[in-house]
Write an enzyme that holds these catalytic residues in place. Structure first.
Site, PDB file in Angstrom:
ATOM      1  N   GLU A 367       0.830  -1.201   0.000  1.00 12.75           N
ATOM      2  CA  GLU A 367       0.000   0.000   0.000  1.00 12.75           C
ATOM      3  C   GLU A 367       0.865   1.251   0.000  1.00 12.75           C
ATOM      4  OE1 GLU A 367      -3.100   1.511   3.185  1.00 12.75           O
ATOM      5  OE2 GLU A 367      -4.066   0.125   1.796  1.00 12.75           O
ATOM      6  N   HIS A 398       5.751 -26.622   3.465  1.00 12.05           N
ATOM      7  CA  HIS A 398       4.818 -27.640   2.971  1.00 12.05           C
ATOM      8  C   HIS A 398       3.740 -27.026   2.098  1.00 12.05           C
ATOM      9  CE1 HIS A 398       6.578 -30.698   5.618  1.00 12.05           C
ATOM     10  NE2 HIS A 398       6.678 -29.727   6.512  1.00 12.05           N
ATOM     11  N   LYS A 531     -13.757   1.839  -3.410  1.00 10.16           N
ATOM     12  CA  LYS A 531     -14.766   2.138  -2.385  1.00 10.16           C
ATOM     13  C   LYS A 531     -15.938   2.919  -2.984  1.00 10.16           C
ATOM     14  CE  LYS A 531     -11.542   2.390   1.535  1.00 10.16           C
ATOM     15  NZ  LYS A 531     -10.976   3.284   2.574  1.00 10.16           N
TER      16      LYS A 531
END
Length: 574
Positions: A367, A398, A531
């Site tokens: 960001e 893994h 947004k």
């Protein structure tokens, strides 16, 4: 300091030199082999591990497994000088308006200055304001921890729920988890961030409304994710039959830079803690935003965290660049991303307590430095932030280590581990846990070795590529190509202070990289458009139309079709 001068990177001698050096066929096997030969020939020459290592602030920082040599090292330092990094650091720490696009300072470092310090910004001593807020937070923390804060029925608080998103969630969640061994209260702390309500809903099923306290953390106090969860919590509490006034006074705390909006929502003035516009959300965990952390480990522990971060600030400001932890970490990041074209970076803590640290860094770095425009509004012509992700090392082994070892793309890595665990010996099974701790450390060192040297890692010391005869006889499916660069960061131990130091190290790394790239790491305009669009889509989603008229396109054909499908399924189920 005035606005930084526009930098034409291609005209910098150091930039041009790094572009040339990046074309070299970099081989970690050869670099280490050369280091061995030099040491044998001349005992006075420092080993590669000694030359490419910094020890300070309880951190052992080894970057010998990066694709650099002495020449690259020096040219990177020259680049820092040509980009006026020293002035940039001073501007940050002195409260100059380094957030150019928003005409603000970025004063997260002021949040951890000691009370005796002074820093005047626009005629105001911000240190005094910060410590006034911390003192208010301490009063609240002590009331809760001492069982003096009571719910509507008179029972003491047993559970604290932090409702926030982004910087109001990731930092406190990470720190609370990392420092859980230092928790000295039976008050439980929970974190809620998802806007879909399922995370909060499942938690509410387990909580007692009489003893639950909600912290609403939002810098703007307008974030829909946070406020939707806050409203759900309020509705849940009102179902108890207690008065709205009692619920709001006894069960909600607000933390924001927007005091009027907190009051409008219903947060009582005595329950409000202030932020400031000069603190970015992802840099705010040093403030009252970390109230949940302080409740869990105590205010003294939280102040130790602040002290650790401040110690790193001092180191960042005063250490010469070659021995400066954030500077070298940042310069290596620039070398990898911009010049070696390594566009993926993973953070691998070999300590389960740091399991949320990679998630915290994804926001901090991407960001901040996910930018394609310079401070002067010019399009960048080079790579900035890499894609960053990570996981606890033992789990990652893994999961995605297969790609690191035998995939088709290069990835730079940060390994993080703690040399000692001061809390192990306090536990009943300390000896057994010490065995596991050593096993984790061994895996950390082994994995970085295999990533660097591939199949040659089985040898005691790497030889040159031309001597790599054994590999050709191996089954091709078992070939490890190596040459994946990595840095290893060893903390002496994990504590509130050392965690603060570690976090501040990465904060300053981000700033170093941004300074070299000449971008603004403190704004985040890229999150705003989504947004705004969400508001428009939501309005259409909840209207009464079941289908969307294709002759009248609302958004785009794909989004319109998805909306129509959702409405159709919803209508059938009704």
């Amino acid at each position: 300091m005035t606005q930084p001068q526009s930098i034409s990177h291609q005209t910098l001698l150091s930039w041009q030199k790094l572009e040339q050096l990046a074309k070299k066929d970099w081989s970690l096997v050869d670099l280490f082999a050369e280091g061995v030969d030099q040491t044998v020939a001349n005992k006075q020459i420092q080993s590669r591990a000694e030359r490419f290592c910094v020890q300070s602030q309880g951190i052992y920082f080894d970057y010998a497994k990066q694709c650099i040599d002495d020449e690259v090292h020096q040219v990177l330092l020259n680049l820092a000088e040509e980009c006026n990094l020293k002035d940039r650091i001073e501007a940050l720490l002195q409260g100059h308006k380094v957030n150019i696009s928003e005409d603000r300072s970025a004063l997260h470092t002021a949040l951890r200055l000691p009370k005796s310090a002074s820093l005047s910004v626009d005629g105001q001593d911000v240190v005094q304001a910060v410590h006034n807020s911390l003192d208010r937070a301490e009063q609240i923390v002590n009331r809760i921890r001492e069982k003096l804060w009571r719910g509507y029925s008179g029972k003491a608080i047993t559970d604290v729920i932090n409702i926030g998103v982004g910087g109001s969630d990731l930092g406190p969640l990470m720190a609370t988890t990392a420092l859980d061994s230092w928790a000295d209260t039976d008050i439980q702390v929970h974190f809620v961030s998802n806007m879909d309500g399922k995370q909060l809903g499942s938690l509410l099923d387990k909580l007692n409304p009489e003893t639950s306290l909600f912290i609403i953390s939002s810098k703007s106090f307008g974030t829909v994710d946070t406020l939707s969860n806050a409203q759900t919590a309020l509705t849940w509490l009102l179902k108890t039959g207690a008065s709205r006034q009692s619920i709001l006074r006894r069960h909600f705390i607000g933390i924001s830079a927007n005091l009027p909006k907190m009051s409008e929502w219903g947060i009582y003035p005595d329950n409000q803690l202030a932020l400031w516009q000069w603190v970015g959300g992802r840099f705010s965990m040093w403030s009252a935003i970390s109230l949940a952390v302080a409740i869990r480990i105590g205010m003294a522990g939280f102040r130790q965290m602040l002290a650790g971060a401040n110690a790193m600030d001092e180191h960042f400001a005063t250490a010469n660049f070659a021995q400066n932890l954030p500077v070298m970490l940042g310069l290596i990041g620039v070398w990898n991303s911009t010049f070696l074209n390594i566009h993926a970076h993973t953070v691998l803590p070999y300590d389960g307590r740091l399991r949320y640290f990679p998630s915290y860094l994804t926001q901090l770095e991407m960001e901040s430095n996910g930018k394609s425009v310079t401070l002067h509004g010019e399009q960048v012509t080079y790579s900035t932030s890499p894609v960053l992700w990570g996981e606890i090392g033992s789990n990652a082994q893994h999961a995605f280590y297969q790609l690191l070892h035998q995939g088709t793309q290069r990835v730079s890595c940060d390994f993080i581990a703690c040399v000692e665990d001061d809390k192990l010996m306090e536990l009943a099974k300390g000896d057994e846990l010490q065995y596991q701790h050593n096993l984790s450390l061994a895996n950390c060192l082994a994995q970085s070795r295999v990533l660097a040297f591939g199949n040659q890692a089985v040898a005691k010391k790497p030889t040159s590529k031309s001597e790599d005869q054994a590999v050709s006889d191996l089954d091709k499916f078992k070939r490890y190509r190596g040459n994946q660069p990595s840095t290893t960061i060893l903390l002496d131990s994990l504590s509130p202070r050392s965690l603060g130091t570690l976090i501040a190290l990465y904060e300053h790394k981000v700033y170093v990289m941004a300074s070299i790239w000449n971008i603004n790491p403190f704004d985040q305009w890229g999150v705003e458009m989504g947004k705004k669009m969400a508001d428009s889509v939501y309005s259409e989603l909840v209207n009464n139309k079941i289908s969307i008229n294709q002759s009248c396109q609302l958004f785009d054909v794909s989004t319109d079709a998805l909306l129509a499908h959702i409405k159709q399924i919803t209508a059938i189920r009704k």
